[in-house]
Design a protein around this motif. Structure first.
Motif, short mmCIF file in Angstrom:
data_model
loop_
_atom_site.label_atom_id
_atom_site.label_comp_id
_atom_site.label_asym_id
_atom_site.label_seq_id
_atom_site.Cartn_x
_atom_site.Cartn_y
_atom_site.Cartn_z
N ILE A 93 0.61 -0.33 -1.72
CA ILE A 93 1.15 0.07 -0.42
C ILE A 93 1.28 1.59 -0.33
O ILE A 93 0.83 2.20 0.64
CB ILE A 93 2.51 -0.61 -0.16
CG1 ILE A 93 2.32 -2.12 -0.01
CG2 ILE A 93 3.18 -0.03 1.09
CD1 ILE A 93 3.61 -2.92 -0.04
N GLU A 137 2.08 -4.22 -6.21
CA GLU A 137 2.12 -4.26 -4.74
C GLU A 137 2.67 -2.94 -4.19
O GLU A 137 2.15 -2.41 -3.21
CB GLU A 137 2.98 -5.44 -4.26
CG GLU A 137 2.34 -6.78 -4.53
CD GLU A 137 3.30 -7.95 -4.37
OE1 GLU A 137 2.80 -9.07 -4.12
OE2 GLU A 137 4.52 -7.76 -4.52
N THR A 155 -0.56 -6.57 1.53
CA THR A 155 -0.15 -5.18 1.32
C THR A 155 -0.93 -4.24 2.23
O THR A 155 -0.38 -3.25 2.71
CB THR A 155 -0.36 -4.75 -0.15
OG1 THR A 155 -1.73 -4.96 -0.51
CG2 THR A 155 0.55 -5.52 -1.08
#
Length: 173
Positions: free
Chosen positions: A78, A74, A8
């Motif tokens: 990000i 995730e 990520t």
């Protein structure tokens, strides 16, 4: 042989750098138009929309690289990463602008703000205005950590929205 899971951080860094450059270009555009003194709501909306677009693109690219799967965690990593990297670049530009390119930035900004402040508070004396200006100058550094915190929160909200839209779990089997 198992396929290696994408990181990520790589996506957050790449898209955060890209968004940071876009923020700097946007800042230079505001500077050339002499619009950099005022914090216009339209400028804030454009900044949030740019963050949303970059976070969406980064999260979608990660999802594709991860075989079409994405967890909410995730997506959050990000989006916050994109926001933090872009904000750091933007704050570096702001520092260079206000300390090197236009060292009298604070004085000009205060002069432009004075009529509005006096209109809102007609009983304000010149001495009170000067005290306020001096306090603003002493506390100007605080805009950097506050900007980082606010944009991290925006990244968190954007990540939550994008994550909920793009989320797809791997099968349990």
């Amino acid at each position: 042989m198992e396929q290696q899971q994408p990181k990520t951080g790589k996506f957050a860094l790449n898209y955060g750098l890209l968004l940071g450059v876009v923020f700097v270009v946007f800042g230079v555009m505001l500077y050339t138009q002499k619009m950099h003194y005022e914090m216009n709501p339209a400028v804030m909306v454009v900044s949030v929309l740019l963050t949303l677009a970059a976070a969406f693109l980064a999260t979608n690219a990660f999802k594709k690289a991860n075989g079409g799967f994405l967890t909410l965690g995730e997506a959050l990593k990000i989006a916050v990463g994109v926001a933090v990297v872009a904000t750091v670049i933007s704050l570096i530009y702001q520092y260079v602008l206000t300390h090197f390119i236009e060292p009298d930035y604070m004085d000009k900004a205060m002069e432009l703000a004075k009529p509005k402040a006096l209109e809102r508070n007609p009983n304000m004396t010149e001495e009170q205005w000067q005290q306020g200006v001096e306090m603003q100058k002493k506390l100007a550094w605080i805009q950097y950590p506050i900007g980082l915190i606010i944009n991290s929160i925006i990244g968190l909200v954007v990540g939550l929205v994008v994550g909920l839209i793009l989320k797809k779990s791997k099968p349990e089997y």
